[in-house]
Design a protein around this motif. Structure first.
Motif, PDB file in Angstrom:
ATOM      1  N   ALA A 576       2.534  -3.084   7.600  1.00 53.90           N
ATOM      2  CA  ALA A 576       2.244  -3.033   6.168  1.00 53.90           C
ATOM      3  C   ALA A 576       2.495  -4.388   5.508  1.00 53.90           C
ATOM      4  O   ALA A 576       1.720  -4.825   4.645  1.00 53.90           O
ATOM      5  CB  ALA A 576       3.098  -1.956   5.502  1.00 53.90           C
ATOM      6  N   ALA A 577       3.585  -5.031   5.925  1.00 52.95           N
ATOM      7  CA  ALA A 577       3.906  -6.342   5.353  1.00 52.95           C
ATOM      8  C   ALA A 577       2.817  -7.360   5.673  1.00 52.95           C
ATOM      9  O   ALA A 577       2.455  -8.196   4.833  1.00 52.95           O
ATOM     10  CB  ALA A 577       5.257  -6.805   5.885  1.00 52.95           C
ATOM     11  N   ALA A 581       0.607  -9.282   2.982  1.00 54.79           N
ATOM     12  CA  ALA A 581       0.584 -10.749   2.993  1.00 54.79           C
ATOM     13  C   ALA A 581      -0.833 -11.281   3.031  1.00 54.79           C
ATOM     14  O   ALA A 581      -1.177 -12.251   2.341  1.00 54.79           O
ATOM     15  CB  ALA A 581       1.381 -11.253   4.209  1.00 54.79           C
ATOM     16  N   SER A 582      -1.669 -10.613   3.836  1.00 59.85           N
ATOM     17  CA  SER A 582      -3.074 -11.030   3.905  1.00 59.85           C
ATOM     18  C   SER A 582      -3.761 -10.832   2.560  1.00 59.85           C
ATOM     19  O   SER A 582      -4.516 -11.689   2.080  1.00 59.85           O
ATOM     20  CB  SER A 582      -3.783 -10.226   4.993  1.00 59.85           C
ATOM     21  N   GLU A 617       2.523  -7.802  -5.974  1.00 60.59           N
ATOM     22  CA  GLU A 617       3.864  -7.864  -5.376  1.00 60.59           C
ATOM     23  C   GLU A 617       4.469  -6.471  -5.244  1.00 60.59           C
ATOM     24  O   GLU A 617       5.166  -6.161  -4.280  1.00 60.59           O
ATOM     25  CB  GLU A 617       4.768  -8.751  -6.231  1.00 60.59           C
ATOM     26  N   ASN A 618       4.187  -5.600  -6.231  1.00 53.15           N
ATOM     27  CA  ASN A 618       4.722  -4.231  -6.171  1.00 53.15           C
ATOM     28  C   ASN A 618       4.080  -3.405  -5.069  1.00 53.15           C
ATOM     29  O   ASN A 618       4.568  -2.334  -4.712  1.00 53.15           O
ATOM     30  CB  ASN A 618       4.519  -3.522  -7.515  1.00 53.15           C
ATOM     31  N   ALA A 619       2.985  -3.909  -4.520  1.00 54.74           N
ATOM     32  CA  ALA A 619       2.320  -3.175  -3.431  1.00 54.74           C
ATOM     33  C   ALA A 619       3.020  -3.332  -2.104  1.00 54.74           C
ATOM     34  O   ALA A 619       2.666  -2.686  -1.131  1.00 54.74           O
ATOM     35  CB  ALA A 619       0.867  -3.666  -3.312  1.00 54.74           C
ATOM     36  N   PHE A 623      10.118   0.976   1.783  1.00 54.76           N
ATOM     37  CA  PHE A 623      10.997   1.805   2.600  1.00 54.76           C
ATOM     38  C   PHE A 623      11.917   0.981   3.495  1.00 54.76           C
ATOM     39  O   PHE A 623      12.485   1.476   4.451  1.00 54.76           O
ATOM     40  CB  PHE A 623      10.185   2.773   3.464  1.00 54.76           C
ATOM     41  N   ASN A 624      12.077  -0.313   3.230  1.00 56.51           N
ATOM     42  CA  ASN A 624      12.934  -1.159   4.071  1.00 56.51           C
ATOM     43  C   ASN A 624      14.384  -0.682   4.043  1.00 56.51           C
ATOM     44  O   ASN A 624      15.055  -0.619   5.068  1.00 56.51           O
ATOM     45  CB  ASN A 624      12.847  -2.604   3.577  1.00 56.51           C
TER      46      ASN A 624
END
Length: 786
Positions: A576-577, A581-582, A617-619, A623-624
């Motif tokens: 997801a990250a 980032a993309s 950014e909020n996307a 759940f980290n």
């Protein structure tokens, strides 16, 4: 006490202990060993044995080689006597042995794997005395011979001696090899008589060589003559040897004077080495017997768990369980001859003597024993031939002596109490003697054949019945002690098994009153119930162990599942990250293009651009934190306590720290000043709080450092701690700190030692010191950076 030690076979036990001493010093200590009646002394001796046993368990040995009793040598040197080379060599060897043992114990203390405060005190008392050892070894070799290098004068004299001996042998060999002389000699050899070199000459040629006759053969046919040609050389050799002896005496005298100067230190060392040899022998004996350190008290309470007699073969001995001394102070044991009653008495008595002598006892953990002021025993046939006393009279005289000295801090053992006289009167006496012992507050164990005593415990407060089991089917005793069940008569059953007719047995039964028959039936029922209870207990123990094993397997599998779950979540987060980032990169390109359009006059509102970036950014995955909690839970589920971990002992409700792992199911935990062994199931691992666990300190933003001036390692495992220290120093240097604190706590000292070693090797560390009184003391290391 001598009689008690004899009948309880205390001296035979000491003979076994003697097999483990390393020197005559330890042998003397064992020979002088007697039980102590002072609780504090006994606890100290038990702790010493326990420390040595821990060293043997971890290291496998303690070096005691080369040590000998040199006290007589020291005393003779002190009064001005010159010691021999062998005696001096024994002194040097003992000094070396003591120094070697001191270094070994110092390494054990430095290592921190086992705590040995008592043995550490002994190690501190040993003086190395290296100058004296060196002086002796420079003059004397390992075989007790004075070396040529001991002095230049001695070297010169010995060179002369070898030169004279060579010249003499050369001349004599020329005579023996001469053709003209050979017929005059009984044998062509060179020999020595009275420190003079001679040749064997036939009687009829005695005048052919001149010189001196020193000896002759038993027949008189051969004379041992020193030829005139070597008399002068022999004289010179004798004179050189005399000078050598005087020089050796001078050297030994000087070395003896050095021994005198260090006599006080040598005697202290000798006392310490004797004690350490003795303590290590006790530890070896404990290992041989698979013995444990007993819990001690002075209220007269004893609780043996699977106790074994140390003099019986390990494969043959049947362990006993006995609790006595609180509510129950009298135990009456009944049963057949050769059934194990006397062995039970001797086991109770001998193990109590062993415990009061500082020896561990062959029993299971948590065995508790009392330290008694008096231990009495009337065991065996001590008939006095000199006084022509009967067996009963001999026993009664001994019992009278015991009862006169009996008090509330006494253990008394009676074997076949009241035997040797009329059964009715003997049983009455036995009951009165037991009542008297109870009134005086003593703890008493008695064996008997009398049926009247079987009901004794049912009618007396503080008394308990016991018996040794007998298998009627095999007609053999099982040697198992049954506490709470009196022994029953097996005469009829044994007679029937051996073939006695039923008519005779039935007629015999008619002579027994109904009360006796009822008692026998009651006892039989009690035995059956106890056997059934024991069988059920063994079955329940098997089920419990299986349940514990299943629980451990389930916990392990649960930990694995939690770990797999955490891995899946981490992988999902990473994907997801990457996607976010993309998307961010693409969005930044679009925003850049929009700004270019804005500059060219197109209408693009700034607040809309900011809002779009914020939404992007909020996307990012949220759940980290949950993933970390799951991962932490999985790690907690599978991790077992390790030394230094903070734990909670559930049965006490107290917090403490793990000192060491004792076995697969037990850990030693320190709670305040108290150390105790705790089962794994009774321990709850306390994970470090957020305030205790140092956060990663890697970045410096907008000129402000996020690195704290201190690093807290308490509760962190050793390997993780070393990595954190190394990274923290680099971060502190980047942050511009000149001094930082590394908090590691006191604990076992292993973490403190590791921190000291690591920072001392760092090129940017200027110095490191322990914290001051207001800086955490030994639990904090203050590091100066450059």
């Amino acid at each position: 006490m001598d009689r008690v030690q004899r009948v309880l076979e205390y001296k035979k036990m000491k003979a076994q202990l003697l097999e483990h001493v390393a020197s005559s010093l330890g042998r003397q200590k064992v020979n002088e060993l007697v039980p102590s009646t002072v609780l504090a002394d006994v606890k100290l001796q038990q702790d010493e044995t326990a420390e040595a046993a821990n060293i043997l368990r971890l290291k496998g040995h303690m070096p005691l080689g080369g040590i000998s009793d040199i006290s007589a040598h020291i005393r003779r040197a002190v009064i001005g006597g010159a010691l021999s080379a062998t005696e001096l060599m024994e002194i040097a060897s003992t000094i070396y042995g003591g120094k070697n043992l001191k270094n070994f114990l110092s390494d054990v203390i430095e290592d921190g794997a086992v705590s040995i405060p008592l043995l550490g005190v002994y190690a501190e008392k040993i003086e190395p005395l290296s100058p004296l050892e060196k002086a002796i070894k420079q003059c004397i070799d390992d075989h007790g011979n004075v070396l040529d290098s001991a002095s230049s004068t001695l070297r010169t004299f010995r060179h002369q001696i070898r030169s004279y001996e060579s010249g003499i042998r050369s001349k004599l060999e020329s005579i023996t090899k001469s053709t003209s002389s050979r017929k005059m000699l009984s044998d062509s050899i060179v020999t020595i008589r009275g420190d003079r070199y001679v040749i064997p000459v036939k009687q009829e040629y005695r005048g052919s060589f001149g010189g001196i006759v020193h000896d002759q053969s038993s027949s008189g046919a051969t004379l041992f003559i020193e030829p005139q040609a070597i008399v002068t050389l022999n004289n010179q050799l004798t004179e050189a040897k005399a000078k050598e002896r005087r020089e050796i005496e001078r050297i030994l005298g000087e070395l003896s004077a050095l021994v005198t100067e260090s006599s006080d230190e040598l005697l202290v060392n000798l006392g310490v080495l004797a004690q350490l040899d003795f303590i290590v022998a006790k530890a070896h004996y404990a290992k041989r017997l698979k013995a444990v350190k007993p819990v001690l008290n002075e209220r007269g309470y004893i609780h043996f768990k699977k106790a074994r007699h140390p003099l019986l073969p390990a494969d043959d001995v049947v362990p006993i369980d006995v609790a006595l001394g609180d509510d129950v102070r009298s135990l009456v044991i009944t049963g057949p001859n050769t059934g194990g009653k006397t062995v039970t008495l001797k086991t109770v008595g001998l193990l109590t003597l062993m415990a009061q002598s500082g020896l561990h006892v062959p029993a299971d953990e948590e065995t508790e024993l009392a330290v008694y002021e008096h231990i009495f025993a009337d065991i065996g046939d001590e008939q006095s031939i000199e006084q022509s006393l009967s067996t009963f009279s001999s026993h009664m005289r001994n019992i009278v002596s015991i009862l006169e000295q009996l008090n509330a801090n006494s253990l008394v053992l009676f074997d076949e109490l009241g035997a040797g006289t009329d059964p009715t009167e003997g049983a009455a006496l036995a009951i009165s003697i037991l009542d008297y012992a109870y009134q005086r507050g003593a703890v008493a164990v008695a064996t008997t054949h009398y049926s009247e005593l079987k009901g004794y415990a049912y009618n007396r407060e503080g008394a308990l019945n016991a018996s040794v089991e007998f298998d009627v089917e095999t007609l053999e005793p099982t040697y198992r002690l049954l506490v709470g069940v009196p022994g029953r008569s097996n005469a009829f059953a044994i007679s029937r098994r051996l073939g006695l007719g039923e008519a005779i047995i039935d007629q015999a039964k008619q002579h027994i009153d109904s009360d006796s028959t009822q008692v026998e039936k009651m006892i039989a029922a009690l035995e059956d119930n106890q056997k059934a209870a024991r069988l059920e207990w063994e079955q329940s123990e098997t089920v419990r162990r299986e349940a514990e094993s299943l629980k451990r397997d389930l916990e392990e599998k649960m930990g694995q599942l939690e770990q797999e779950k955490a891995g899946i979540l981490q992988e999902a987060e990473e994907r997801a990250a990457q996607a976010v980032a993309s998307a961010k990169e693409e969005a930044e390109v679009i925003i850049s293009e929009l700004r270019d359009l804005q500059k060219q006059g197109f209408s693009v509102k700034e607040h809309e651009l900011i809002e779009a970036r914020k939404n992007l950014e909020n996307a990012a995955p949220t759940f980290n934190k949950k993933q970390k909690q799951v991962k932490k839970k999985a790690e907690k589920a599978r991790r077992l306590p390790e030394p230094g971990d903070e734990v909670k002992v559930l049965s006490f409700g107290q917090k403490g720290s793990v000192v060491k792992k004792v076995s697969e199911s037990e850990y030693q935990v320190q709670m305040g000043i108290m150390k105790m062994n705790v089962e794994t199931e009774d321990i709850q691992l306390i994970e470090p709080t957020k305030q205790q666990v140092p956060r990663p300190m890697t970045t410096v933003r907008t000129g402000e450092s996020h690195v704290k001036p201190e690093l807290d390692l308490r509760g962190v495992r050793y390997e993780d701690a070393m990595q954190r220290v190394e990274k923290y120093i680099d971060d502190a240097l980047l942050a511009g700190y000149h001094q930082v604190s590394i908090i590691h706590g006191k604990g076992t000292g292993a973490l403190r030692k590791g921190v000291k070693t690591l920072v001392s090797k760092h090129s940017r560390v200027k110095s490191a010191r322990d914290g001051g009184m207001n800086e955490g003391g030994l639990g904090n290391t203050v590091v100066e950076l450059r």
